[in-house]
Design a protein around this motif. Structure first.
Motif, short mmCIF file in Angstrom:
data_model
loop_
_atom_site.label_atom_id
_atom_site.label_comp_id
_atom_site.label_asym_id
_atom_site.label_seq_id
_atom_site.Cartn_x
_atom_site.Cartn_y
_atom_site.Cartn_z
N TYR A 113 -35.78 12.11 45.12
CA TYR A 113 -34.67 11.27 44.27
C TYR A 113 -34.42 10.63 42.85
N ASP A 114 -33.81 11.18 41.81
CA ASP A 114 -34.26 9.85 40.83
C ASP A 114 -33.56 9.02 40.94
N LEU A 115 -34.27 7.58 41.02
CA LEU A 115 -33.43 5.98 41.54
C LEU A 115 -33.49 5.40 40.00
N GLU A 116 -33.14 4.66 39.70
CA GLU A 116 -32.87 4.36 38.52
C GLU A 116 -32.78 2.65 38.54
N ASP A 117 -32.71 1.85 39.52
CA ASP A 117 -32.96 0.84 39.39
C ASP A 117 -34.20 0.31 40.38
N GLN A 118 -35.03 -1.02 39.08
CA GLN A 118 -36.10 -0.87 38.49
C GLN A 118 -36.63 -1.95 41.03
N THR A 119 -35.27 -2.67 41.17
CA THR A 119 -35.22 -3.68 41.90
C THR A 119 -35.69 -2.76 43.16
N LEU A 120 -34.58 -2.05 42.97
CA LEU A 120 -34.47 -1.00 44.39
C LEU A 120 -36.27 -0.25 44.43
N ILE A 121 -36.70 0.49 43.41
CA ILE A 121 -37.85 1.35 43.59
C ILE A 121 -38.90 0.52 44.16
N GLN A 122 -39.08 -0.82 43.58
CA GLN A 122 -39.96 -1.48 44.37
C GLN A 122 -39.92 -1.74 45.42
N ILE A 123 -38.38 -2.26 46.11
CA ILE A 123 -37.98 -2.72 47.14
C ILE A 123 -38.71 -1.17 48.13
N LEU A 124 -38.74 -0.10 47.52
CA LEU A 124 -38.54 1.57 48.68
C LEU A 124 -40.14 1.51 48.80
N ASP A 125 -40.86 1.07 47.16
CA ASP A 125 -42.21 1.07 47.19
C ASP A 125 -42.91 0.12 48.48
N GLY A 126 -42.20 -1.51 48.57
CA GLY A 126 -42.85 -2.28 49.35
C GLY A 126 -42.36 -1.54 50.77
N ILE A 127 -41.37 -0.82 51.22
CA ILE A 127 -41.29 -0.55 52.50
C ILE A 127 -42.80 1.11 53.16
N LYS A 128 -42.28 1.45 51.79
CA LYS A 128 -43.53 2.76 51.65
C LYS A 128 -45.10 2.11 52.17
N SER A 129 -45.62 1.07 51.57
CA SER A 129 -47.10 0.97 51.67
C SER A 129 -47.13 0.17 53.18
N SER A 130 -45.94 -0.42 53.58
CA SER A 130 -46.22 -0.94 54.52
C SER A 130 -45.95 -0.18 55.59
N ALA A 131 -45.09 1.15 55.24
CA ALA A 131 -45.20 1.91 56.54
C ALA A 131 -46.77 2.70 56.17
N LEU A 132 -47.52 3.05 55.61
CA LEU A 132 -48.27 3.50 55.32
C LEU A 132 -49.16 2.76 55.87
N ARG A 133 -49.51 1.71 55.61
CA ARG A 133 -50.48 0.87 56.74
C ARG A 133 -50.25 0.21 58.16
#
Lengths: 992, 138
Positions: A801-821
């Motif tokens: 999905y295309d996300l435009e809000d950069q903060t949202l993208i950052q939040i999502l990336d954080g969630i993703k990397s946390s989940a990965l660890r």
């Protein structure tokens, strides 16, 4: 000849010394020669002349009386009318007076001559007083005493010395003994005299010659004592050095044997021409018996017409000349004239004084044979010659055969040559070539006049033993050897028998020598006759002396042993066997036990010596001592144990018991037990007996068993009773009982059991808890994993999905990397759990190269991005046996580590190599990363959740995982690192 | 939103998972990546078996209705994934219906992978979450 000692028979002495009238008419005239240095009795002179002279005197008196009667005329007789009324009576009276007078004269003269004789005897004895007591060889000369019995009633209780010579004085150490009583002289050694008195009493009663042995206290040697009674009331005491007397009697016996067996008549005469000795051949030749001949004048043998010969003989003898074999004639007892060849030699004593002559006579009648006699004799000889078991051959000086017999014809020695045996042949030709030389030499010696006796081994090539006794005798004619007479006798059998005897003797000797027992043979005097090697060894060990044959045994034993040994040898000489065992302590202080047996050695029922056998029994004695020691140990063991040990018979009667049992029952029944008392009736408390009765019955049935018994309320709360039936001849006669108080043990066991149960429970709880924990970890990781996977899945979806809000993208990336660890942590934890839960993971053969390729592929994009270089060298070994999943995990982890800790300023270079050592396959993984201080971190390095760098997303679980995986399968990991240079991990895999 | 891939690799896919969220995620990913034309979803193994039985009965020879791929979770109540596979193999003739069986689980324990392989080597074992890269390999 001076050592010849005539047997001193009672008869001869009674003849010459008895001065009583009882045997005045016994015809004895005998010269007795004792050892001439001591006493020489020419007693013949005394007795014969005493009797003769007294008889002659008596008859002279008778004749004188008759003459007086005739001279005084018959008228004188008429003056005695009362007595002689008739004329004839006066004549009768005259005769009576004459007889009376002559008898009186005879008796008087007898006593007169007796006094003369005694005076002569005394003179002779005194003349010998200066004789040395010891001769040149150090031996004692003969001691002699003439004694009188002293009686008290019928019993001889003393004797008196009438004459005693100097030698005996010296031996007995008495001075001025003559006329003294023995009891006065020998008051200091009565014991021996006691023995002498016994013998003297016996002598007085039986008048036999008694021989004794006497050891003189002042001269340390043995003497032979001879006691003989020459007549009632008197006896002679003769003492001889035992050594000399033995030698003398030996030699005397030998010479006597020679004389007695000689075929020639041998006799001797004294200076008066009276015969002094007479051998059996003389008895045969002259027909006089020895008794008759002794003391007889030689003259009687000479015919009347030849008496002058005797005078000639005498004159020659006086000049010391010999007369050799003179042909003459002599008279026999029956008056027959015989032809004899006589040879006469003078006899002298030690001092060279002539004492007579010896005469050897040979009957030459036989040689004076008639013509017919010759023929008969020749044919007799011929028969003997032919039938002899010996082979006879007669050859002349040129070795030409003259005569031979049948045996010679068959003799092997004489039939091995080139020619056959016949008259006229050259004898040497008849003998085997190999033997000729030796045979010739012998013949030549015989020709030179020598008589040769020779035993030869004439075995032929067939190797059968063949021994011959050859005798070569020269045949003389006019003192020239004219021929040689050969006799050959087959002695093979004798030789073989001898060899056999030697062998058996040798065998016995070998047994004797090699015996492990020491043997010593002693003669009657205690001198060593033989001993074996073992004895020598024992002697050396025990006494340090080396035995020698011929020396007394006492010389080789310790002085302290002599008295006992002496006693033992004395016993052995009396026929007893003595056995004893003795301990010897050597200088080295080691003890040796020796068992000794002393046995008498018999020969013809007489003890002739003794045999001592000795054996080292140290080992045996030590064994016995050890056994005794063991027995004592056992006894002390039995008595020191706290277990009750006792045995009873089938009637429950006590046979034996130990101290513990005694103590136990002292407490139980208040008194000690008595052997033999019944256990059923008071020997034990009733309760205890009743408890054990069934068990005892089982034991009496033969059962051996152990049973634990509970005795409620007793000091033996729990006891362990063992029963061992006592069997004799297949019947159980009782039982041995061992009772041990095991109350404490039982209680301990119970305590231990209780503890064990608790432990078991604890263990179960622990195990359960561990399982629960494992389950918990499992469930946790599993249940966590689901949501994490969902988080990751959702995050992945968001990528679409295309996300435009950069903060949202950052939040999502954080969630993703946390989940990965989160996911990674859960994966690691589950891996560790799996490894810990599965210690024996399956292994297989893996290739380093393949695993590296695989890992490289997985991380290929990243590696490419980093421009990393991976260099491998698996030339040493490419294979390893390991669990595949673990191995892949290890490689992945190492690679990710190297990437994670790379040095940013330089491209990553990884070098991977493998090696084989003795026990390991070593895998080295080297990078050029940032490195670390190993010394600082080494201990923490491989632990759970340790991190050394703040860099990146490291979580510290990787190295712990690698270590766990390696160690589970017997491997190991190590690390070397330098800060800012790089790190090398060294992995060791177990080599299969 | 990116354009879903219209070039379908498979006709029909069956997803079996008791968790609605999981089913949602997986279905979305499959759709976005154009993995198949139809996606059947069942929330339990028993229901899935019933569905398949009906499918076979109704469609008769109409094999185009049959799922080409079945994704099945392991941890499910009543009947787990392994039981489903065993039951499926027992009930259906592979000549009629032979889909690619994929175990899709969040379990990362070696044991589960091992068990799957023990049933059949042809069964694919995948850890959640599914990714585009994984799907491309199927």
């Amino acid at each position: 000849m001076r050592h010849i000692m005539p047997r001193l028979s009672l008869k001869s002495f009674s003849g010459f010394l008895n001065l009583g009238a009882w045997n005045a008419f016994f015809p004895v005239y005998r010269r007795v020669r004792t050892k001439d240095s001591v006493l020489k009795y020419r007693v013949g002179l005394s007795m014969h002349s005493v009797k003769q002279k007294s008889i002659v005197l008596g008859f002279t008196c008778l004749a004188a009386c008759l003459a007086i009667l005739i001279l005084l005329r018959p008228n004188l007789l008429k003056q005695f009318p009362v007595l002689f009324e008739k004329e004839g009576n006066s004549l009768l009276m005259g005769i009576g007076i004459s007889i009376l007078t002559s008898t009186l004269a005879t008796i008087l003269s007898h006593y007169f001559f007796k006094i003369l004789f005694i005076a002569k005897l005394r003179r002779e004895l005194n003349s010998k007083a200066s004789v040395e007591t010891q001769n040149k060889e150090g031996n004692f000369d003969q001691g002699f005493a003439y004694c009188r019995f002293i009686k008290e009633g019928d019993v001889v209780n003393d004797f008196k010395f009438i004459h005693i010579n100097k030698v005996l004085n010296a031996i007995l150490s008495i001075q001025g003994a003559e006329g003294k009583k023995a009891s006065e002289l020998f008051s200091d050694h009565k014991s021996y005299l006691g023995c002498v008195f016994d013998s003297i009493q016996e002598l007085e009663k039986t008048a036999q010659v008694i021989k004794l042995e006497y050891k003189s206290p002042n001269v340390d040697r043995w003497f032979g004592v001879t006691l003989y009674s020459p007549g009632p009331g008197y006896f002679c005491f003769q003492m001889e050095d035992a050594l000399v007397s033995e030698k003398l009697s030996e030699q005397g016996a030998l010479l006597a044997a020679i004389i007695n067996t000689s075929k020639d008549a041998i006799f001797s005469k004294d200076v008066n021409g009276l015969i002094t000795s007479w051998n059996p051949a003389a008895e045969k030749l002259f027909e006089y018996t020895q008794e008759e001949a002794l003391g007889m004048p030689v003259k009687r043998l000479v015919p009347e017409n030849l008496k002058h010969e005797l005078e000639l003989e005498e004159s020659k003898i006086k000049q010391g000349e010999n007369i050799t074999f003179v042909e003459t004639k002599r008279l026999t007892k029956s008056g027959q004239l015989i032809s004899v060849a006589l040879s006469v030699s003078p006899l002298t004593n030690k001092e060279g004084e002539r004492i007579g002559a010896s005469i050897t006579g040979r009957n030459s009648t036989e040689t004076k044979i008639t013509e017919s006699g010759i023929n008969k004799s020749v044919s007799n000889h011929k028969a003997i010659f032919e039938n002899s078991s010996e082979a006879f051959v007669l050859i002349d000086r040129n070795f030409i055969l003259q005569e031979y017999n049948t045996k010679a014809q068959n003799n092997a020695l004489l039939n091995q040559g080139s020619k056959k045996l016949h008259k006229g042949v050259y004898l040497i030709d008849c003998i085997a070539l190999g033997r000729r030389e030796g045979f010739l030499r012998l013949l030549e010696r015989a020709l030179a006049g020598e008589t040769i006796e020779h035993e030869a081994d004439c075995s032929s090539a067939d190797e059968n033993p063949y021994w011959l006794r050859c005798s070569f005798k020269p045949v003389l004619k006019n003192e020239v050897v004219e021929a040689v007479f050969l006799s050959l006798l087959d002695i093979t059998k004798n030789r073989l028998a001898e060899a056999k005897l030697k062998e058996s003797e040798g065998n016995l000797r070998a047994i004797f020598e090699n015996s492990s027992q020491g043997f010593v043979l002693l003669d009657a005097e205690g001198k060593i006759k033989a001993f074996n090697q073992e004895t020598l060894h024992l002697g050396l060990t025990l006494f340090g002396t080396k035995m020698q044959i011929g020396s007394p045994l006492f010389d080789f034993v310790a002085p302290s042993r002599i008295a006992f040994l002496n006693y033992a040898l004395l016993k052995a000489s009396q026929g007893e066997t003595i056995e004893y065992r003795r301990e010897f302590v050597l200088e080295s202080l080691t003890c040796i036990w020796v068992e000794v047996v002393i046995r008498p050695v018999y020969s013809e029922n007489k003890v002739i010596g003794s045999c001592i056998s000795a054996i080292d029994v140290t080992e045996k004695v030590i064994n016995e001592q050890e056994k005794e020691f063991d027995r004592k140990n056992l006894e002390s063991l039995i008595n020191n144990t706290n277990d009750l040990i006792f045995s009873i018979d089938r009637d429950f009667k006590l046979i034996s018991y130990n101290k513990a049992f005694a103590d136990f029952n002292q407490l139980e029944i208040g008194r000690p037990n008595i052997i033999g008392e019944s256990m059923a009736q008071g020997g034990l408390t009733k309760h205890l007996f009743d408890t054990h009765l069934p068990l005892l019955k089982r034991a009496f049935d033969g059962e051996t068993f152990t049973q634990v018994i509970k005795n409620a309320g007793h000091q033996y709360g729990w006891s362990e009773a063992s029963f061992f039936p006592i069997v004799q001849n297949d019947d159980v006669i009782g039982t041995a009982c061992f009772i041990r108080n095991i109350t404490e043990r039982i209680e301990n066991e119970r305590l231990i059991n209780k503890n064990n149960e608790e432990k078991e429970k604890l263990f179960q709880i622990l195990t359960h808890n561990v399982k629960d924990l494992q389950q918990f970890a499992y469930i946790t990781s599993h249940n966590l994993r689901g949501p994490v996977a969902n988080l990751l899945g959702l995050a992945n979806l968001l990528d679409n999905y295309d996300l435009e809000d950069q903060t949202l993208i950052q939040i999502l990336d954080g969630i993703k990397s946390s989940a990965l660890r989160f996911d990674e942590t859960i994966r690691d934890l589950s891996n560790i759990l799996t490894i810990k839960d599965n210690p024996s993971a399956q292994v297989e053969e893996l290739q380093f190269s393949k695993a590296i390729e695989q890992a490289k592929t997985q991380s290929a994009p990243l590696l490419k991005e980093l421009n990393a270089k991976i260099m491998v060298d698996f030339s040493m070994t490419d294979t390893v046996v390991f669990n595949r999943a673990y191995f892949e995990s290890i490689i992945t982890n190492l690679l990710s580590n190297a990437i994670k800790y790379r040095a940013k300023e330089r491209p990553l270079i990884i070098k991977i190599t493998s090696q084989i050592t003795e026990n390991w396959i070593v895998f080295k993984f080297h990078d050029n990363g940032i490195g670390m201080d190993v010394n600082l971190h080494k201990e923490k390095l491989f632990k759970l959740y340790q991190r050394f760098h703040s860099i990146g997303e490291g979580k510290g679980l990787g190295l712990f995982l690698i270590k766990s995986q390696l160690e589970t399968l017997g491997g190991a990991i190590n690390v070397e690192s330098t800060v800012n240079k790089g790190t090398e991990f060294i992995l060791q895999f177990k080599k299969y | 939103m990116k354009e879903p891939n219209t070039k379908f690799r498979y006709e029909n896919v069956l997803l079996i998972d008791d968790m609605e969220l999981d089913n949602f995620i997986n279905k979305k990913l499959l759709e976005i990546n154009g993995f198949s034309k139809n996606i059947y979803v069942n929330t339990s193994a028993t229901a899935a078996l019933e569905f398949l039985k009906n499918l076979v009965t109704i469609s008769r020879q109409e094999s185009k209705m049959y799922p080409d791929v079945i994704f099945v979770d392991i941890n499910m109540p009543m009947m787990d994934g392994f039981q489903f596979i065993k039951e499926f193999k027992r009930l259906f003739d592979p000549k009629i219906i032979d889909p690619k069986l994929i175990v899709l689980t969040s379990s990362i324990f070696q044991n589960d992978r091992q068990k799957t392989l023990e049933i059949s080597e042809n069964i694919v074992f995948l850890n959640k979450p599914l990714t585009k890269e994984i799907l491309e390999k199927l």
